[in-house]
Design a protein around this motif. Structure first.
Motif, PDB file in Angstrom:
ATOM      1  N   THR A 168      -9.638 -25.869   5.615  1.00  8.18           N
ATOM      2  CA  THR A 168      -9.580 -24.437   5.329  1.00  8.18           C
ATOM      3  C   THR A 168      -8.718 -23.747   6.377  1.00  8.18           C
ATOM      4  O   THR A 168      -8.889 -23.966   7.577  1.00  8.18           O
ATOM      5  N   VAL A 169      -7.782 -22.927   5.907  1.00  8.61           N
ATOM      6  CA  VAL A 169      -6.893 -22.186   6.798  1.00  8.61           C
ATOM      7  C   VAL A 169      -7.138 -20.695   6.585  1.00  8.61           C
ATOM      8  O   VAL A 169      -7.154 -20.225   5.441  1.00  8.61           O
ATOM      9  N   ASN A 170      -7.329 -19.964   7.675  1.00  5.49           N
ATOM     10  CA  ASN A 170      -7.636 -18.541   7.586  1.00  5.49           C
ATOM     11  C   ASN A 170      -6.381 -17.713   7.837  1.00  5.49           C
ATOM     12  O   ASN A 170      -5.543 -18.061   8.669  1.00  5.49           O
ATOM     13  N   GLY A 171      -6.263 -16.613   7.105  1.00  9.66           N
ATOM     14  CA  GLY A 171      -5.153 -15.695   7.309  1.00  9.66           C
ATOM     15  C   GLY A 171      -5.577 -14.260   7.083  1.00  9.66           C
ATOM     16  O   GLY A 171      -6.556 -13.983   6.380  1.00  9.66           O
ATOM     17  N   ALA A 172      -4.855 -13.326   7.697  1.00  5.91           N
ATOM     18  CA  ALA A 172      -5.107 -11.893   7.515  1.00  5.91           C
ATOM     19  C   ALA A 172      -4.159 -11.381   6.442  1.00  5.91           C
ATOM     20  O   ALA A 172      -2.941 -11.347   6.642  1.00  5.91           O
ATOM     21  N   ALA A 173      -4.716 -11.007   5.299  1.00  7.30           N
ATOM     22  CA  ALA A 173      -3.906 -10.579   4.156  1.00  7.30           C
ATOM     23  C   ALA A 173      -4.021  -9.071   3.978  1.00  7.30           C
ATOM     24  O   ALA A 173      -5.123  -8.544   3.792  1.00  7.30           O
ATOM     25  N   THR A 174      -2.885  -8.399   4.040  1.00 11.61           N
ATOM     26  CA  THR A 174      -2.834  -6.966   3.757  1.00 11.61           C
ATOM     27  C   THR A 174      -2.364  -6.787   2.323  1.00 11.61           C
ATOM     28  O   THR A 174      -1.254  -7.183   1.958  1.00 11.61           O
ATOM     29  N   ILE A 175      -3.235  -6.214   1.482  1.00 14.80           N
ATOM     30  CA  ILE A 175      -3.007  -6.154   0.043  1.00 14.80           C
ATOM     31  C   ILE A 175      -2.795  -4.690  -0.347  1.00 14.80           C
ATOM     32  O   ILE A 175      -3.620  -3.826  -0.021  1.00 14.80           O
ATOM     33  N   PHE A 176      -1.696  -4.408  -1.004  1.00  7.50           N
ATOM     34  CA  PHE A 176      -1.452  -3.027  -1.421  1.00  7.50           C
ATOM     35  C   PHE A 176      -1.972  -2.800  -2.827  1.00  7.50           C
ATOM     36  O   PHE A 176      -1.985  -3.709  -3.669  1.00  7.50           O
ATOM     37  N   GLY A 177      -2.427  -1.579  -3.069  1.00  8.09           N
ATOM     38  CA  GLY A 177      -2.941  -1.243  -4.387  1.00  8.09           C
ATOM     39  C   GLY A 177      -1.822  -0.979  -5.373  1.00  8.09           C
ATOM     40  O   GLY A 177      -0.636  -0.907  -5.023  1.00  8.09           O
ATOM     41  N   LEU A 178      -2.197  -0.859  -6.632  1.00  9.39           N
ATOM     42  CA  LEU A 178      -1.220  -0.492  -7.656  1.00  9.39           C
ATOM     43  C   LEU A 178      -0.687   0.908  -7.355  1.00  9.39           C
ATOM     44  O   LEU A 178      -1.330   1.705  -6.670  1.00  9.39           O
ATOM     45  N   LEU A 179       0.497   1.200  -7.870  1.00  8.30           N
ATOM     46  CA  LEU A 179       1.002   2.563  -7.781  1.00  8.30           C
ATOM     47  C   LEU A 179      -0.043   3.514  -8.338  1.00  8.30           C
ATOM     48  O   LEU A 179      -0.676   3.235  -9.367  1.00  8.30           O
ATOM     49  N   ARG A 180      -0.222   4.639  -7.674  1.00  5.37           N
ATOM     50  CA  ARG A 180      -1.344   5.498  -8.050  1.00  5.37           C
ATOM     51  C   ARG A 180      -0.977   6.963  -7.925  1.00  5.37           C
ATOM     52  O   ARG A 180      -0.012   7.339  -7.252  1.00  5.37           O
ATOM     53  N   LEU A 181      -1.783   7.781  -8.572  1.00  3.67           N
ATOM     54  CA  LEU A 181      -1.829   9.213  -8.343  1.00  3.67           C
ATOM     55  C   LEU A 181      -3.211   9.546  -7.816  1.00  3.67           C
ATOM     56  O   LEU A 181      -4.224   9.057  -8.349  1.00  3.67           O
ATOM     57  N   ASP A 182      -3.277  10.340  -6.779  1.00  2.00           N
ATOM     58  CA  ASP A 182      -4.557  10.808  -6.262  1.00  2.00           C
ATOM     59  C   ASP A 182      -4.954  12.085  -6.996  1.00  2.00           C
ATOM     60  O   ASP A 182      -4.148  13.024  -7.130  1.00  2.00           O
ATOM     61  N   VAL A 183      -6.187  12.103  -7.497  1.00  2.00           N
ATOM     62  CA  VAL A 183      -6.726  13.283  -8.162  1.00  2.00           C
ATOM     63  C   VAL A 183      -7.419  14.107  -7.083  1.00  2.00           C
ATOM     64  O   VAL A 183      -8.477  13.721  -6.568  1.00  2.00           O
ATOM     65  N   LEU A 184      -6.822  15.223  -6.717  1.00  2.00           N
ATOM     66  CA  LEU A 184      -7.301  16.045  -5.603  1.00  2.00           C
ATOM     67  C   LEU A 184      -8.114  17.203  -6.155  1.00  2.00           C
ATOM     68  O   LEU A 184      -7.576  18.138  -6.772  1.00  2.00           O
TER      69      LEU A 184
END
Length: 369
Positions: A168-184
């Motif tokens: 097992t190999v461990n890594g730090a994965a930074t995952i971006f979300g889908l393109l979005r609109l924030d409902v404010l």
């Protein structure tokens, strides 16, 4: 030993003058025997027993940079791997798997499945989309990776598949979300609608109170959308909601249109506070688990799920009858669902329950607290 067995079987077919149907069975057995013996051609023999080599070289894996950035979506990532070497020739299937750190692969996200594992290549967008199914977006997660290799044998001859794992190999994965609109919404935390196709069309579930006023923000391009003369407008005025509840919200920033359709999932039945009458006991959407959830007091009786206090869309159990206990699986918690299904009984007597509904999976869990 291999050739003696084949020769003996061949003689049996000749000397017994088998009929065509019986001859066919012997040919099948002969070919199967040749295949399984060939599987072990490179193995050591110990008397009449075939012994596999103990010096198996297991697969290996090394990780690419897992800081995933939307702007680099077409860049290529390579998981450098080496295949298994069991000491004999056999067909193999390889699986690149990921799980949260320390999870011991109880909750597996499968990244790759193929017959080779040298330099598994994916784009940033491909890997990000896969990891979004098992890990939170827009943050860094500690992820364990491994290669699982299955050497395939013929189970019909009593030979089990052989499974080998890389370390097992461990890594730090930074995952971006889908393109979005924030409902404010004034005075409230933002909610999100997303663009699965990254094509300017956004959709999602949004919850409003009556009288809420909101705008939409594109955080990647710093553009605010509000109400225009018809539809949306850049830097338009706030949009006001008349009725409280959950909505399916769709916004199209290409033609500046939007729609809002009420979408309220609720419980109805004599086990709920309002019985079989409206209003139903409303559930809330969990965007992380993609389930509808509620914790509520139920009495002895039955219930179903339905949409917008009406019967055009309703889910019930797959049991033999309304109120039957066989609407539940053996665990007495899980209910398999279908449109217009049977009334579901309260599983463990009156009390406080947490209920989770997975519409996509047509399944619910009913757990007494």
């Amino acid at each position: 030993m291999k050739y003696q067995l084949i020769l003996t079987l061949s003689k049996m077919m000749v000397t017994n003058h088998l009929k065509p149907k019986k001859m066919k069975k012997y040919y099948i057995l002969l070919f199967a025997l040749v295949g399984v013996l060939g599987f072990f051609t490179s193995c050591d023999e110990d008397g009449d027993q075939i012994v596999l080599s103990e010096n198996v070289i297991t697969p290996t894996i090394s990780l690419p940079d897992l800081t995933l950035v939307r702007a680099n979506g077409t860049d290529k990532l390579i998981f450098a791997c080496t295949p298994v070497n069991p000491g004999f020739t056999a067909s193999a299937s390889y699986f690149l798997e990921a799980c949260p750190a320390g999870n011991n692969f109880e909750n597996v996200t499968q990244i790759y499945n193929g017959i080779t594992c040298n330099d598994i290549e994916l784009s940033v967008n491909q890997l990000n989309t896969i990891l979004l199914d098992g890990f939170p977006e827009d943050q860094t997660s500690s992820v364990d990776f491994r290669i699982r290799c299955v050497l395939e044998a013929d189970a019909g001859l009593g030979v089990d598949d052989l499974v080998y794992y890389s370390e097992t190999v461990n890594g730090a994965a930074t995952i971006f979300g889908l393109l979005r609109l924030d409902v404010l919404i004034d005075g409230k935390d933002p909610q999100k609608i997303k663009s699965p196709g990254s094509d300017g069309i956004y959709e999602g579930y949004v919850k409003f109170d009556a009288g809420d006023a909101f705008t939409l923000l594109d955080p990647d391009n710093a553009i605010t959308y509000g109400a225009g003369t018809s539809g949306l407008a850049v830097d338009g005025t706030v949009i006001t909601v008349a009725d409280a509840g959950w909505y399916i919200f769709t916004a199209n920033t290409n033609d500046l249109s939007y729609t809002m359709e009420a979408y309220n999932i609720g419980l109805v039945g004599d086990a709920t506070p309002n019985g079989w009458n409206t209003p139903d006991t409303k559930m809330d959407y969990n965007s992380v688990d993609r389930t509808w959830e509620i914790t509520a007091d139920l009495t002895n009786g039955n219930f179903k799920f339905r949409l917008n206090d009406g019967w055009a869309w309703n889910l019930g159990g797959n049991g033999t009858a309304d109120g039957s206990t066989d609407n539940y699986d053996d665990d007495n918690k899980t209910v398999q669902l279908s449109q217009g299904g049977k009334n579901i009984p309260v599983s463990d007597g009156a009390g406080n329950y947490t209920i989770k509904l997975n519409i996509a999976g047509s399944v619910a869990t009913v757990v007494k607290n």
